[in-house]
Write a protein that holds these residues in place. Structure first.
Motif, PDB file in Angstrom:
ATOM      1  N   THR A 137      45.825  70.832   6.628  1.00 21.96           N
ATOM      2  CA  THR A 137      45.542  71.750   7.739  1.00 21.96           C
ATOM      3  C   THR A 137      46.612  71.646   8.812  1.00 21.96           C
ATOM      4  O   THR A 137      47.074  72.662   9.357  1.00 21.96           O
ATOM      5  N   ILE A 140      49.799  73.345   7.597  1.00 20.10           N
ATOM      6  CA  ILE A 140      49.653  74.796   7.691  1.00 20.10           C
ATOM      7  C   ILE A 140      49.853  75.260   9.126  1.00 20.10           C
ATOM      8  O   ILE A 140      50.551  76.250   9.397  1.00 20.10           O
ATOM      9  N   TYR A 256      50.425  82.953   3.551  1.00 20.43           N
ATOM     10  CA  TYR A 256      49.908  81.593   3.699  1.00 20.43           C
ATOM     11  C   TYR A 256      48.669  81.343   2.847  1.00 20.43           C
ATOM     12  O   TYR A 256      48.339  80.203   2.552  1.00 20.43           O
ATOM     13  N   SER A 260      48.542  77.968   0.939  1.00 25.85           N
ATOM     14  CA  SER A 260      47.600  76.967   1.439  1.00 25.85           C
ATOM     15  C   SER A 260      46.673  76.485   0.330  1.00 25.85           C
ATOM     16  O   SER A 260      46.285  75.315   0.293  1.00 25.85           O
ATOM     17  N   GLN A 264      46.329  72.619  -0.715  1.00 28.22           N
ATOM     18  CA  GLN A 264      45.054  71.909  -0.822  1.00 28.22           C
ATOM     19  C   GLN A 264      44.887  71.305  -2.216  1.00 28.22           C
ATOM     20  O   GLN A 264      44.411  70.171  -2.360  1.00 28.22           O
TER      21      GLN A 264
END
Length: 281
Positions: A137, A140, A256, A260, A264
């Motif tokens: 997180t 990002i 993204y 992302s 993850q």
């Protein structure tokens, strides 16, 4: 009455003493010249390693404008005298500066501060970033803060040659996907073209370093969902061509999502790799 031999010895001793005084005077003169020309290279060592102290003094001299790109640094002898440290520490500091591409050591000509980082440079910043124990997180968030800014700057400055380079990067990615040979380098090449279009050396240098931070997750994205990446790049390219800032930001934001998910997934794989099944009693 002093014996003749003793007179000779005394005269010799006086001569040696005079020579030492002359050498000392020359050394003081050299140190005074360095002190006046390079104030940052004449400060007394603080409580830190000697090599770190030397690096810090050279850095401060560059910041103060005492040493400019293309200038030859003071010699080992001069810096040893000025900083009050040994030659070994000076050499180690210069080798470290050479490793990061800051200086070029020319045999017979001294050490020159580069105008541009050397091609064999190591980037300390990337190691600092890689060693950070950040979460996906946070990574990002970091990319969302940096990428839109330099992309907008690039779009404003981009010329026909930049748009052509972006088009070529997208086509190369699409071609490699069709041939099932795509890699993270195909993705990163597109972003490097955008950085180059900013014409800003600070953005280019730091931006290229930051891109390496995303290499692992981008590589996974290239293997898991390459067509999504190609579509995202094509959308960013079209926004560049239209000079449409709103469209560009939307395309970047949309890109993204796939990345992302790969980030993850990469983190999950890492955690599973670190997990060891408890041994039964």
């Amino acid at each position: 009455m002093i014996p003749g031999g003793s007179v000779g010895c005394i005269a010799s001793d006086l001569g040696c003493a005079h020579g030492r005084l002359a050498t000392t005077d020359r050394l003081k003169s050299t140190m005074n010249k360095i002190d006046s020309r390079y104030p940052a290279l004449s400060a007394a060592p603080q409580r830190q390693s000697v090599v770190s102290f030397v690096l810090d003094r050279i850095k401060q001299a560059i910041i103060n404008g005492e040493i400019a790109p293309g200038d030859t640094l003071p010699s080992e002898v001069e810096m040893t005298a000025s900083l009050g440290v040994g030659k070994t520490s000076i050499r180690e500091a210069l080798k470290m500066l050479q490793a990061v591409g800051a200086v070029e050591i020319r045999q017979g000509h001294g050490t020159v501060l580069r105008s541009e980082p050397g091609p064999d440079m190591l980037t300390p910043l990337i190691f600092q970033l890689l060693l950070k124990d950040g979460t996906p997180t946070e990574l990002i968030e970091f990319r969302k803060l940096v990428e839109p800014s330099y992309s907008l700057c690039a779009m404003e400055k981009a010329g026909p040659e930049d748009l052509a380079a972006l088009e070529a990067a997208v086509e190369r990615l699409e071609s490699n996907i069709r041939n099932s040979c795509q890699t993270a380098d195909d993705d990163l090449a597109f972003h490097r073209v955008i950085l180059a279009a900013t014409r800003n050396p600070y953005m280019i240098s730091i931006g290229n370093t930051i891109l390496e931070l995303f290499r692992g997750s981008i590589e996974k994205s290239m293997q898991d969902r390459p067509n999504v990446a190609a579509t995202d790049h094509r959308a960013i390219l079209e926004a560049f061509k239209a000079r449409d800032a709103e469209k560009l930001l939307a395309a970047i934001q949309n890109s993204y999502e796939g990345w992302s998910q790969s980030l993850q997934a990469q983190e999950t794989e890492r955690e599973l790799g670190d997990w060891v099944e408890p041994r039964s009693a």
